[in-house]
Design a protein around this motif. Structure first.
Motif, PDB file in Angstrom:
ATOM      1  N   GLY A 121       0.807  -1.216   0.000  1.00 44.01           N
ATOM      2  CA  GLY A 121       0.000   0.000   0.000  1.00 44.01           C
ATOM      3  C   GLY A 121       0.839   1.264   0.000  1.00 44.01           C
ATOM      4  N   ASP A 122       2.134   1.112   0.231  1.00 43.79           N
ATOM      5  CA  ASP A 122       3.028   2.260   0.321  1.00 43.79           C
ATOM      6  C   ASP A 122       3.353   2.804  -1.071  1.00 43.79           C
ATOM      7  OD1 ASP A 122       3.101   1.669   3.024  1.00 43.79           O
ATOM      8  OD2 ASP A 122       4.887   0.401   2.800  1.00 43.79           O
ATOM      9  N   VAL A 123       3.789   4.049  -1.089  1.00 49.38           N
ATOM     10  CA  VAL A 123       4.260   4.641  -2.331  1.00 49.38           C
ATOM     11  C   VAL A 123       5.587   3.978  -2.669  1.00 49.38           C
ATOM     12  CG1 VAL A 123       5.044   6.764  -3.425  1.00 49.38           C
ATOM     13  CG2 VAL A 123       3.119   6.828  -1.834  1.00 49.38           C
ATOM     14  N   SER A 124       5.698   3.482  -3.871  1.00 47.41           N
ATOM     15  CA  SER A 124       6.882   2.734  -4.264  1.00 47.41           C
ATOM     16  C   SER A 124       7.886   3.621  -4.987  1.00 47.41           C
ATOM     17  CB  SER A 124       6.471   1.578  -5.177  1.00 47.41           C
ATOM     18  OG  SER A 124       7.602   0.902  -5.646  1.00 47.41           O
ATOM     19  N   VAL A 125       9.158   3.367  -4.718  1.00 53.00           N
ATOM     20  CA  VAL A 125      10.228   4.063  -5.428  1.00 53.00           C
ATOM     21  C   VAL A 125      10.701   3.238  -6.631  1.00 53.00           C
ATOM     22  CG1 VAL A 125      11.034   5.296  -3.393  1.00 53.00           C
ATOM     23  CG2 VAL A 125      12.047   3.089  -3.979  1.00 53.00           C
ATOM     24  N   VAL A 126      10.118   2.054  -6.808  1.00 58.17           N
ATOM     25  CA  VAL A 126      10.555   1.162  -7.883  1.00 58.17           C
ATOM     26  C   VAL A 126      10.438   1.814  -9.266  1.00 58.17           C
ATOM     27  CG1 VAL A 126      10.107  -1.055  -9.034  1.00 58.17           C
ATOM     28  CG2 VAL A 126      10.167  -0.927  -6.539  1.00 58.17           C
TER      29      VAL A 126
END
Length: 185
Positions: free
Chosen positions: A88-93
């Motif tokens: 659910g977190d904002v991803s840096v991918v």
């Protein structure tokens, strides 16, 4: 070559057929993959709704190549991608992947630039052969990503050679280079 700054517009009809607006003909996913390999950006839109379907089709192209055994993405990377979608977190991918590919393209372009004719080492005997080999190697490694062919070829090519032809040409170039080096000694 067509204007590479403006994406090639592909329209999807209700019949799910894909229409190339530049050439006024229907195209397949393999054709679209070819455009991208040649350095062309594409945009695929639904004719009726105007929705941008580019991401969906690019993912489909990747999935088809992976299913044919043309695996490029290790399972660990695919797992990490799934995890990044599922958390659910904002991803840096996405930013990381974009920065990685940008660095790869930039590095490839700089390497080709360093081997160009402006470099004083390019005057050395046999350097053209080494440049051609390096260009063939980079093209093979990157699948012809944009930014990889910033250096002009030693000779213009009428058609894209088959991979067997590339290997034969590299072997011949290597033999020529060895002959030149033996003359220098």
């Amino acid at each position: 070559m067509a204007d590479t700054k403006k994406p090639l517009l592909i329209k999807r009809y209700a019949s799910r057929r894909l229409y190339n607006t530049e050439t006024s003909d229907y195209v397949t996913l393999d054709d679209i993959a070819g455009f991208i390999r040649d350095g062309r950006e594409v945009q695929i839109v639904d004719l009726k709704s105007g929705d941008d379907l580019t991401r969906q089709y690019l993912l489909q192209i990747i999935a088809e190549h992976e299913s044919r055994g043309e695996s490029m993405l290790p399972v660990e990377v695919l797992n990490d991608l799934v995890r990044s979608y599922m958390s659910g977190d904002v991803s840096v991918v996405p930013q990381f992947l974009q920065a990685s590919f940008d660095m790869l393209r930039d590095g490839q372009a700089k390497m080709m630039e360093n081997m160009s004719s402006m470099n004083p080492m390019s005057k050395m005997p046999g350097m053209e052969v080494m440049q051609a080999q390096q260009e063939a190697f980079l093209k093979a490694m990157t699948g012809g990503w944009p930014g990889g062919s910033t250096m002009p070829s030693p000779e213009p090519e009428a058609e894209e050679p088959e991979q067997g032809d590339d290997l034969d040409a590299i072997k011949q170039q290597l033999a020529d280079l060895q002959a030149k080096l033996s003359k220098i000694k």
